[in-house]
Scaffold this motif. Structure first.
Motif, PDB file in Angstrom:
ATOM      1  N   ASP A 182     -49.629  62.614  21.205  1.00 50.00           N
ATOM      2  CA  ASP A 182     -51.074  62.736  21.426  1.00 50.00           C
ATOM      3  C   ASP A 182     -51.789  61.396  21.369  1.00 50.00           C
ATOM      4  OD1 ASP A 182     -50.881  65.461  21.730  1.00 50.00           O
ATOM      5  OD2 ASP A 182     -51.278  65.902  19.623  1.00 50.00           O
ATOM      6  N   SER A 183     -52.658  61.193  22.352  1.00 53.96           N
ATOM      7  CA  SER A 183     -53.467  59.985  22.463  1.00 53.96           C
ATOM      8  C   SER A 183     -54.792  60.374  23.086  1.00 53.96           C
ATOM      9  CB  SER A 183     -52.743  58.946  23.332  1.00 53.96           C
ATOM     10  OG  SER A 183     -53.452  57.736  23.352  1.00 53.96           O
ATOM     11  N   THR A 184     -55.839  59.664  22.768  1.00 51.32           N
ATOM     12  CA  THR A 184     -57.203  60.090  23.095  1.00 51.32           C
ATOM     13  C   THR A 184     -57.417  60.424  24.561  1.00 51.32           C
ATOM     14  OG1 THR A 184     -57.972  58.641  21.320  1.00 51.32           O
ATOM     15  CG2 THR A 184     -59.640  59.520  22.810  1.00 51.32           C
ATOM     16  N   GLU A 185     -57.059  59.530  25.462  1.00 52.82           N
ATOM     17  CA  GLU A 185     -57.350  59.708  26.889  1.00 52.82           C
ATOM     18  C   GLU A 185     -56.143  60.165  27.698  1.00 52.82           C
ATOM     19  OE1 GLU A 185     -60.408  59.448  27.984  1.00 52.82           O
ATOM     20  OE2 GLU A 185     -61.101  58.854  25.985  1.00 52.82           O
ATOM     21  N   HIS A 186     -55.043  60.438  27.025  1.00 55.38           N
ATOM     22  CA  HIS A 186     -53.787  60.793  27.687  1.00 55.38           C
ATOM     23  C   HIS A 186     -53.861  62.252  28.144  1.00 55.38           C
ATOM     24  CE1 HIS A 186     -49.467  59.785  28.289  1.00 55.38           C
ATOM     25  NE2 HIS A 186     -49.282  61.084  28.111  1.00 55.38           N
ATOM     26  N   LYS A 187     -54.210  62.477  29.416  1.00 51.95           N
ATOM     27  CA  LYS A 187     -54.484  63.832  29.904  1.00 51.95           C
ATOM     28  C   LYS A 187     -53.884  64.053  31.295  1.00 51.95           C
ATOM     29  CE  LYS A 187     -57.271  64.844  26.404  1.00 51.95           C
ATOM     30  NZ  LYS A 187     -56.931  65.849  25.385  1.00 51.95           N
ATOM     31  N   THR A 188     -53.697  65.312  31.625  1.00 59.23           N
ATOM     32  CA  THR A 188     -53.279  65.700  32.965  1.00 59.23           C
ATOM     33  C   THR A 188     -53.736  67.130  33.211  1.00 59.23           C
ATOM     34  OG1 THR A 188     -51.408  65.732  34.521  1.00 59.23           O
ATOM     35  CG2 THR A 188     -51.003  66.600  32.326  1.00 59.23           C
ATOM     36  N   THR A 189     -53.305  67.717  34.342  1.00 59.85           N
ATOM     37  CA  THR A 189     -53.625  69.109  34.672  1.00 59.85           C
ATOM     38  C   THR A 189     -52.355  69.819  35.139  1.00 59.85           C
ATOM     39  OG1 THR A 189     -54.085  68.668  37.011  1.00 59.85           O
ATOM     40  CG2 THR A 189     -55.930  68.404  35.468  1.00 59.85           C
ATOM     41  N   ALA A 190     -52.401  71.129  35.143  1.00 64.28           N
ATOM     42  CA  ALA A 190     -51.255  71.890  35.636  1.00 64.28           C
ATOM     43  C   ALA A 190     -50.976  71.559  37.096  1.00 64.28           C
ATOM     44  CB  ALA A 190     -51.522  73.384  35.463  1.00 64.28           C
ATOM     45  N   ARG A 191     -52.038  71.385  37.891  1.00 63.44           N
ATOM     46  CA  ARG A 191     -51.848  71.067  39.313  1.00 63.44           C
ATOM     47  C   ARG A 191     -51.171  69.709  39.480  1.00 63.44           C
ATOM     48  NH1 ARG A 191     -54.361  73.775  43.064  1.00 63.44           N
ATOM     49  NH2 ARG A 191     -56.132  74.246  41.707  1.00 63.44           N
ATOM     50  N   ASP A 192     -51.610  68.725  38.717  1.00 66.60           N
ATOM     51  CA  ASP A 192     -50.995  67.399  38.809  1.00 66.60           C
ATOM     52  C   ASP A 192     -49.536  67.426  38.365  1.00 66.60           C
ATOM     53  OD1 ASP A 192     -53.245  66.263  39.833  1.00 66.60           O
ATOM     54  OD2 ASP A 192     -53.689  64.972  38.114  1.00 66.60           O
ATOM     55  N   MET A 193     -49.227  68.235  37.363  1.00 66.08           N
ATOM     56  CA  MET A 193     -47.835  68.341  36.914  1.00 66.08           C
ATOM     57  C   MET A 193     -46.950  68.966  37.997  1.00 66.08           C
ATOM     58  SD  MET A 193     -46.811  67.135  33.967  1.00 66.08           S
ATOM     59  CE  MET A 193     -47.687  65.632  34.377  1.00 66.08           C
ATOM     60  N   ALA A 194     -47.495  69.920  38.733  1.00 63.76           N
ATOM     61  CA  ALA A 194     -46.748  70.504  39.854  1.00 63.76           C
ATOM     62  C   ALA A 194     -46.517  69.467  40.941  1.00 63.76           C
ATOM     63  CB  ALA A 194     -47.493  71.715  40.415  1.00 63.76           C
ATOM     64  N   THR A 195     -47.523  68.643  41.196  1.00 65.27           N
ATOM     65  CA  THR A 195     -47.395  67.559  42.177  1.00 65.27           C
ATOM     66  C   THR A 195     -46.304  66.580  41.762  1.00 65.27           C
ATOM     67  OG1 THR A 195     -49.729  67.725  42.815  1.00 65.27           O
ATOM     68  CG2 THR A 195     -48.619  65.635  43.275  1.00 65.27           C
ATOM     69  N   LEU A 196     -46.276  66.234  40.472  1.00 64.27           N
ATOM     70  CA  LEU A 196     -45.271  65.298  39.965  1.00 64.27           C
ATOM     71  C   LEU A 196     -43.875  65.896  40.030  1.00 64.27           C
ATOM     72  CD1 LEU A 196     -44.435  62.687  38.560  1.00 64.27           C
ATOM     73  CD2 LEU A 196     -45.119  63.725  36.374  1.00 64.27           C
ATOM     74  N   ALA A 197     -43.752  67.177  39.660  1.00 62.60           N
ATOM     75  CA  ALA A 197     -42.449  67.835  39.719  1.00 62.60           C
ATOM     76  C   ALA A 197     -41.917  67.860  41.145  1.00 62.60           C
ATOM     77  CB  ALA A 197     -42.554  69.254  39.168  1.00 62.60           C
ATOM     78  N   LYS A 198     -42.794  68.156  42.095  1.00 59.17           N
ATOM     79  CA  LYS A 198     -42.385  68.168  43.499  1.00 59.17           C
ATOM     80  C   LYS A 198     -41.908  66.787  43.935  1.00 59.17           C
ATOM     81  CE  LYS A 198     -43.978  69.251  48.173  1.00 59.17           C
ATOM     82  NZ  LYS A 198     -45.053  69.839  49.015  1.00 59.17           N
ATOM     83  N   ALA A 199     -42.626  65.744  43.529  1.00 56.80           N
ATOM     84  CA  ALA A 199     -42.247  64.378  43.891  1.00 56.80           C
ATOM     85  C   ALA A 199     -40.895  64.007  43.297  1.00 56.80           C
ATOM     86  CB  ALA A 199     -43.323  63.397  43.427  1.00 56.80           C
ATOM     87  N   LEU A 200     -40.645  64.395  42.069  1.00 56.83           N
ATOM     88  CA  LEU A 200     -39.373  64.089  41.420  1.00 56.83           C
ATOM     89  C   LEU A 200     -38.212  64.739  42.165  1.00 56.83           C
ATOM     90  CD1 LEU A 200     -38.101  62.833  38.710  1.00 56.83           C
ATOM     91  CD2 LEU A 200     -38.023  65.211  37.965  1.00 56.83           C
ATOM     92  N   ILE A 201     -38.352  66.027  42.477  1.00 55.98           N
ATOM     93  CA  ILE A 201     -37.283  66.756  43.168  1.00 55.98           C
ATOM     94  C   ILE A 201     -37.054  66.177  44.564  1.00 55.98           C
ATOM     95  CG2 ILE A 201     -36.610  69.012  44.090  1.00 55.98           C
ATOM     96  CD1 ILE A 201     -38.366  70.231  41.803  1.00 55.98           C
ATOM     97  N   ARG A 202     -38.144  65.834  45.237  1.00 53.60           N
ATOM     98  CA  ARG A 202     -38.073  65.352  46.624  1.00 53.60           C
ATOM     99  C   ARG A 202     -37.618  63.892  46.717  1.00 53.60           C
ATOM    100  NH1 ARG A 202     -43.684  65.057  48.018  1.00 53.60           N
ATOM    101  NH2 ARG A 202     -43.531  62.977  47.096  1.00 53.60           N
ATOM    102  N   ASP A 203     -38.166  63.034  45.868  1.00 54.75           N
ATOM    103  CA  ASP A 203     -37.994  61.585  46.038  1.00 54.75           C
ATOM    104  C   ASP A 203     -36.770  61.021  45.339  1.00 54.75           C
ATOM    105  OD1 ASP A 203     -40.370  61.757  47.421  1.00 54.75           O
ATOM    106  OD2 ASP A 203     -41.608  60.913  45.811  1.00 54.75           O
ATOM    107  N   VAL A 204     -36.415  61.583  44.180  1.00 55.44           N
ATOM    108  CA  VAL A 204     -35.300  61.013  43.406  1.00 55.44           C
ATOM    109  C   VAL A 204     -34.333  62.139  43.001  1.00 55.44           C
ATOM    110  CG1 VAL A 204     -36.386  58.901  42.595  1.00 55.44           C
ATOM    111  CG2 VAL A 204     -36.856  61.030  41.384  1.00 55.44           C
TER     112      VAL A 204
END
Length: 398
Positions: A182-204
């Motif tokens: 945990d850190s003060t400004e360290h944030k994301t969203t469920a949608r962004d996490m889906a975007t990142l997961a897709k990029a990981l599977i696709r790109d690497v």
């Protein structure tokens, strides 16, 4: 058709072609009964989303854009960067990583009570071991070690994380560290996490292969992958990552396949380890049970033939240069229709691959896909007499 009319063409003016007609999709299941699609399940989480990996179609969502603490879901971004660095040759799997005091498992107070790989200060550990420590063991110490090795400091690595987030379109995410504590400004969203997961599977994809590993042993200490869905025999889950802190609650990004369909599920902020598995399973089961990924047309496949003027032939084949995967409710293939509109009169010469309009896929009267319509052959000018005759015919038609 006059060019002016083509430019202002609306849906009702399109040339509509039933997919059950002369250019019908090759269907093996036209006789299947239409399935009643229930509403998505209620998900007990602060935020969630279910996405078709291939098409990007959002099948279900709830509070998908509220800012949440990602906890160890952060490590997906850390892993993504490792994968990209390996892919580019900047680092190699056998490169030694020297463990600093910052990455010392028992010497850094921020690690107290958190998941660790149990690295020892001053030791050298190869990147492929560190990588498994990040993905399988969820080691916060491993994240700091790789961050310092790649970027020189964790702060500089966080800058890389945010640069990649921007590049991938994760517009709501901000990373302050490589591990997710945990850190003060360290944030994301469920949608962004889906975007990142897709990029990981696709790109690497080589990096993603590690995510299905169920356990990892380092220095005699065995750690079991916390993604319990990897053991679920009712579905083919092959990733991704769990996360938990007091602030974040219990989260899970998961991905599974069934036939040609891959889904990505994100649940964030559930109230227990069991709950994040139950809620993820509900989403994945809903997606696979009631939806399918279907590709009506393949790249280069003929869509229709149309009249060409002033050419050495009278017709040109028109098609698309890309596959057309779509996500549709199961049992609805027979209700798909395709139509097209031209944005110009087809007058020779025409180059192969020249964009001359658009193809639309429709379900229940709504557009669900749009693709450039192109010529599939080169068409040369016809002889002088043929061109003159076509010119006269065009004047009458216009």
């Amino acid at each position: 058709m006059p060019q002016q009319l083509a430019k202002t063409m609306t849906k009702k003016h399109r040339k509509i072609i039933s997919l059950l007609g002369s250019i019908a999709f090759t269907l093996s299941s036209l006789s299947q009964a239409a399935t009643i699609i229930p509403s998505p399940p209620q998900i007990n989480a602060k935020g969630h989303i279910l996405v078709d990996f291939t098409t990007g179609k959002v099948i279900a969502e709830g509070n998908a854009d509220i800012l949440l603490a990602p906890a160890s879901l952060t490590k997906i971004m850390t892993s993504y960067i490792v994968g990209k660095e390996l892919q580019s040759g900047n680092i190699k799997n056998d490169d030694p990583v020297k463990i600093s005091k910052n990455a010392w498992a028992t010497g850094n107070p921020i690690f107290k009570g958190s998941s660790l790989m149990f690295l020892e200060v001053g030791k050298e550990v190869p990147i492929h071991e560190i990588n498994q420590g990040i993905i399988v063991a969820s080691g916060n110490d491993a994240c700091v070690a790789i961050a310092e090795h790649i970027a020189g400091s964790e702060g500089a690595f966080a800058d890389m994380m945010n640069a990649y987030a921007e590049q991938l379109g994760m517009s709501s995410s901000y990373f302050e560290n490589s591990h997710g504590l945990d850190s003060t400004e360290h944030k994301t969203t469920a949608r962004d996490m889906a975007t990142l997961a897709k990029a990981l599977i696709r790109d690497v994809p080589e990096e993603y292969e590690i995510y299905k590993q169920k356990s990892y042993t380092f220095n005699g200490i065995k750690t079991v992958n916390r993604n319990g869905l990897l053991w679920d025999k009712s579905m083919n889950v092959d990733g991704l990552k769990t996360g938990h802190t007091a602030q974040a609650g219990y989260s899970l990004v998961s991905s599974a396949t069934k036939g040609d369909m891959r889904l990505i599920s994100v649940v964030m902020g559930t109230n227990s380890e069991r709950s994040r598995l139950v809620e993820s399973r509900k989403l994945l089961n809903y997606g696979f049970r009631f939806f399918e990924t279907y590709t009506p047309y393949k790249a280069g496949e003929k869509f229709v033939s149309d009249r060409v003027w002033m050419g050495d032939v009278k017709e040109v084949d028109l098609g698309i240069l890309e596959d057309t995967p779509i996500t549709i409710p199961r049992g609805q293939r027979k209700n798909l229709k395709a139509n097209f509109e031209l944005n110009q009169q087809l007058i020779a010469p025409l180059a192969k691959g020249q964009v001359v309009g658009k193809v639309f896929l429709q379900l229940d009267g709504e557009d669900i896909g749009e693709y450039p319509l192109v010529t599939l052959q080169e068409i040369n000018e016809g002889g002088m007499f043929d061109r003159l005759m076509d010119y006269v015919k065009l004047q009458f038609q216009n």
